[in-house]
Design an enzyme around this catalytic site. Structure first.
Site, PDB file in Angstrom:
ATOM      1  N   SER A  21       0.821  -1.209   0.000  1.00 20.20           N
ATOM      2  CA  SER A  21       0.000   0.000   0.000  1.00 20.20           C
ATOM      3  C   SER A  21       0.856   1.260   0.000  1.00 20.20           C
ATOM      4  CB  SER A  21      -0.925   0.006   1.226  1.00 20.20           C
ATOM      5  OG  SER A  21      -0.170  -0.107   2.415  1.00 20.20           O
ATOM      6  N   ARG A  22       2.138   1.125   0.348  1.00 23.08           N
ATOM      7  CA  ARG A  22       3.036   2.301   0.377  1.00 23.08           C
ATOM      8  C   ARG A  22       4.486   1.817   0.431  1.00 23.08           C
ATOM      9  NH1 ARG A  22       1.071   2.079   5.960  1.00 23.08           N
ATOM     10  NH2 ARG A  22       2.861   1.653   7.300  1.00 23.08           N
ATOM     11  N   ASP A  69      -4.647  -8.956   6.367  1.00 20.10           N
ATOM     12  CA  ASP A  69      -3.722  -8.822   7.489  1.00 20.10           C
ATOM     13  C   ASP A  69      -2.840 -10.073   7.447  1.00 20.10           C
ATOM     14  OD1 ASP A  69      -2.436  -8.962   9.947  1.00 20.10           O
ATOM     15  OD2 ASP A  69      -4.134  -8.114  11.047  1.00 20.10           O
ATOM     16  N   VAL A  70      -1.542  -9.890   7.259  1.00 19.68           N
ATOM     17  CA  VAL A  70      -0.682 -11.064   7.043  1.00 19.68           C
ATOM     18  C   VAL A  70      -0.551 -11.951   8.284  1.00 19.68           C
ATOM     19  CG1 VAL A  70       0.687 -10.072   5.151  1.00 19.68           C
ATOM     20  CG2 VAL A  70       1.482  -9.801   7.528  1.00 19.68           C
ATOM     21  N   TYR A 161      12.515  -6.267  16.599  1.00 19.13           N
ATOM     22  CA  TYR A 161      12.731  -6.156  15.144  1.00 19.13           C
ATOM     23  C   TYR A 161      13.909  -7.038  14.716  1.00 19.13           C
ATOM     24  CZ  TYR A 161      13.016  -3.840  10.566  1.00 19.13           C
ATOM     25  OH  TYR A 161      13.026  -3.565   9.213  1.00 19.13           O
ATOM     26  N   ALA A 163      15.107  -9.628  16.255  1.00 19.90           N
ATOM     27  CA  ALA A 163      14.735 -11.047  16.417  1.00 19.90           C
ATOM     28  C   ALA A 163      13.846 -11.499  15.255  1.00 19.90           C
ATOM     29  CB  ALA A 163      14.016 -11.245  17.748  1.00 19.90           C
ATOM     30  N   LYS A 165      13.621 -10.207  12.183  1.00 20.60           N
ATOM     31  CA  LYS A 165      14.321 -10.203  10.892  1.00 20.60           C
ATOM     32  C   LYS A 165      15.392 -11.295  10.844  1.00 20.60           C
ATOM     33  CE  LYS A 165      12.024  -6.851   8.919  1.00 20.60           C
ATOM     34  NZ  LYS A 165      11.259  -7.048   7.682  1.00 20.60           N
TER      35      LYS A 165
HETATM   36  N1  LIG Z   1      12.582   1.397   5.735  1.00 26.20           N
HETATM   37  C1  LIG Z   1      13.713   0.818   6.096  1.00 26.20           C
HETATM   38  O1  LIG Z   1      14.698   1.469   6.482  1.00 26.20           O
HETATM   39  C2  LIG Z   1      13.848  -0.675   6.029  1.00 26.20           C
HETATM   40  C3  LIG Z   1      15.128  -1.233   6.144  1.00 26.20           C
HETATM   41  C4  LIG Z   1      15.270  -2.626   6.067  1.00 26.20           C
HETATM   42  C5  LIG Z   1      14.164  -3.408   5.880  1.00 26.20           C
HETATM   43  N2  LIG Z   1      12.929  -2.826   5.783  1.00 26.20           N
HETATM   44  C6  LIG Z   1      11.774  -3.700   5.603  1.00 26.20           C
HETATM   45  O2  LIG Z   1      11.205  -3.416   4.340  1.00 26.20           O
HETATM   46  C7  LIG Z   1       9.796  -3.694   4.388  1.00 26.20           C
HETATM   47  C8  LIG Z   1       9.019  -2.484   3.871  1.00 26.20           C
HETATM   48  O3  LIG Z   1       9.308  -1.390   4.709  1.00 26.20           O
HETATM   49  P1  LIG Z   1       8.848   0.109   4.382  1.00 26.20           P
HETATM   50  O4  LIG Z   1       9.969   0.967   4.782  1.00 26.20           O
HETATM   51  O5  LIG Z   1       8.282   0.201   3.028  1.00 26.20           O
HETATM   52  O6  LIG Z   1       7.699   0.253   5.499  1.00 26.20           O
HETATM   53  P2  LIG Z   1       6.345   1.106   5.517  1.00 26.20           P
HETATM   54  O7  LIG Z   1       6.443   2.278   4.620  1.00 26.20           O
HETATM   55  O8  LIG Z   1       6.042   1.319   6.962  1.00 26.20           O
HETATM   56  O9  LIG Z   1       5.290   0.062   4.884  1.00 26.20           O
HETATM   57  C9  LIG Z   1       4.979  -1.098   5.562  1.00 26.20           C
HETATM   58  C10 LIG Z   1       3.958  -1.887   4.753  1.00 26.20           C
HETATM   59  O10 LIG Z   1       3.615  -3.069   5.495  1.00 26.20           O
HETATM   60  C11 LIG Z   1       2.199  -3.173   5.524  1.00 26.20           C
HETATM   61  N3  LIG Z   1       1.770  -3.881   6.730  1.00 26.20           N
HETATM   62  C12 LIG Z   1       2.073  -3.606   8.026  1.00 26.20           C
HETATM   63  N4  LIG Z   1       1.432  -4.461   8.846  1.00 26.20           N
HETATM   64  C13 LIG Z   1       0.722  -5.312   8.059  1.00 26.20           C
HETATM   65  C14 LIG Z   1      -0.144  -6.408   8.313  1.00 26.20           C
HETATM   66  N5  LIG Z   1      -0.408  -6.838   9.562  1.00 26.20           N
HETATM   67  N6  LIG Z   1      -0.704  -7.050   7.256  1.00 26.20           N
HETATM   68  C15 LIG Z   1      -0.462  -6.642   5.986  1.00 26.20           C
HETATM   69  N7  LIG Z   1       0.343  -5.607   5.682  1.00 26.20           N
HETATM   70  C16 LIG Z   1       0.940  -4.940   6.708  1.00 26.20           C
HETATM   71  C17 LIG Z   1       1.692  -1.747   5.468  1.00 26.20           C
HETATM   72  O11 LIG Z   1       0.420  -1.700   4.859  1.00 26.20           O
HETATM   73  P3  LIG Z   1      -0.986  -1.470   5.618  1.00 26.20           P
HETATM   74  O12 LIG Z   1      -0.775  -0.437   6.661  1.00 26.20           O
HETATM   75  O13 LIG Z   1      -1.886  -1.081   4.490  1.00 26.20           O
HETATM   76  O14 LIG Z   1      -1.336  -2.822   6.170  1.00 26.20           O
HETATM   77  C18 LIG Z   1       2.700  -1.103   4.511  1.00 26.20           C
HETATM   78  O15 LIG Z   1       2.274  -1.291   3.169  1.00 26.20           O
HETATM   79  C19 LIG Z   1       9.487  -4.063   5.850  1.00 26.20           C
HETATM   80  O16 LIG Z   1       9.491  -5.445   6.008  1.00 26.20           O
HETATM   81  C20 LIG Z   1      10.663  -3.456   6.600  1.00 26.20           C
HETATM   82  O17 LIG Z   1      10.895  -4.100   7.829  1.00 26.20           O
HETATM   83  C21 LIG Z   1      12.743  -1.488   5.839  1.00 26.20           C
END
Ligand SMILES: NC(=O)c1ccc[n+]([C@@H]2O[C@H](COP(=O)([O-])OP(=O)(O)OC[C@H]3O[C@@H](n4cnc5c(N)ncnc54)[C@H](OP(=O)(O)O)[C@@H]3O)[C@@H](O)[C@H]2O)c1
Length: 256
Positions: A21-22, A69-70, A161, A163, A165
């Site tokens: 979604s984002r 919801d995953v 987090y 744990a 990942k």
């Molecule tokens: N940003 C970073 O610095 C970073 C670094 C390393 C790894 N990551 C990983 O990369 C991935 C994407 O991160 P991002 O930065 O794009 O985060 P984000 O902008 O916060 O987006 C998180 C996404 O996860 C979805 N989500 C959260 N809880 C959910 C649930 N229970 N069921 C289904 N969807 C769910 C949200 O959608 P809804 O709210 O619509 O459910 C949203 O689309 C994550 O796994 C994060 O841990 C991020």
């Protein structure tokens, strides 16, 4: 067709992206759509999913937005069923949905711990399980999970987090070994900080940004596009004999 066109061919492949979604998930979905794939967008916020779906449709892409919801097994199974009804099969699953709580371990609530493990680790398992069943039937598939550098090295105020990942790193190995006989490759990437909503607060604070950058040899954080190469490798035939691996995309942070 030459090797490159044949190997990185996503035309009419079906790609399920959770958390689309984002942020990173949305960007991943757009890249695959531009390459001709059918996209299944999966997260909780149906309004935001619709916006991403419209973006894809306006460029001629085929897309199914599905609110899920995953952490909910029934909803996840319904998602994978619907994906197969709509597009015939699932070729690629990107486990991207994730949450983070930046809290000292001594102060972390049980709810924060449980939610992190539920979304990041259990969600990755449930989606892999439901998509994996479909991939086992057709004897092929690609699963790519978004772990983190924090799944490979410890960070303060990130206990749950890290744990969750780190759990993805091991889950990736376990599923890779179990599903190798079905020609399913299971891999993960481990990014450093990515410029998304998740990190906006930290990266927009000059002092915190300097602190982050000081830990990264290449002195850069990730833009979503910095991750596409690793994701496309693991989602394509280029990785037909690579499985169970977690590839850091971290500007050298884990190479210190
Ligand atoms: N940003 C970073 O610095 C970073 C670094 C390393 C790894 N990551 C990983 O990369 C991935 C994407 O991160 P991002 O930065 O794009 O985060 P984000 O902008 O916060 O987006 C998180 C996404 O996860 C979805 N989500 C959260 N809880 C959910 C649930 N229970 N069921 C289904 N969807 C769910 C949200 O959608 P809804 O709210 O619509 O459910 C949203 O689309 C994550 O796994 C994060 O841990 C991020």
């Amino acid at each position: 067709m030459g090797y490159i066109e044949e190997t990185y061919n996503f035309k009419d492949k079906t790609v399920v992206v959770t958390g689309s979604s984002r942020g990173l998930g949305r960007e991943i979905a757009l890249v695959f759509s531009k390459a001709g794939a059918n996209l299944v967008l999966a997260s909780r916020d149906s309004e935001k999913l619709k916006v991403v779906a419209e973006e894809i449709k306006s460029e001629g892409g085929r897309v199914l937005p599905f609110s899920v919801d995953v952490t909910n097994k029934e909803q996840v199974e319904a998602l994978m069923e619907k994906a197969c009804d709509e597009f015939g099969q699932i070729d690629v699953l990107i486990n991207n949905a994730g949450v983070i709580y930046r809290v000292p371990a001594a102060q972390m609530s049980e709810e924060e711990w449980d939610d992190t493990i539920a979304v990041n680790l259990k969600g990755t398992f449930l989606c892999s399980q439901a998509a994996g069943k479909k991939m086992i039937e057709k004897r092929s598939g690609k699963i790519v999970s978004i772990s983190s550098e924090k799944g490979l090295v410890g960070f303060p105020e990130r206990s749950a987090y890290c744990a969750s990942k780190g759990g993805i790193v091991m889950l990736t190995k376990a599923l890779a070994v179990e599903w190798a006989p079905y020609n399913i490759q299971v891999n993960a990437i481990a990014p450093t900080y990515i410029e998304t909503e998740m990190t906006r607060e930290i990266l927009s604070d000059p002092e915190k940004y300097r602190e982050v950058i000081s830990t990264i040899p290449m002195k850069q954080v990730c833009k979503p596009r910095d991750l596409f190469g690793a994701i496309l490798l693991f989602a394509s035939e280029a990785s037909s004999l690579i499985t169970g691996q977690t590839l850091p995309v971290d500007g050298g942070l884990t190479a210190w």
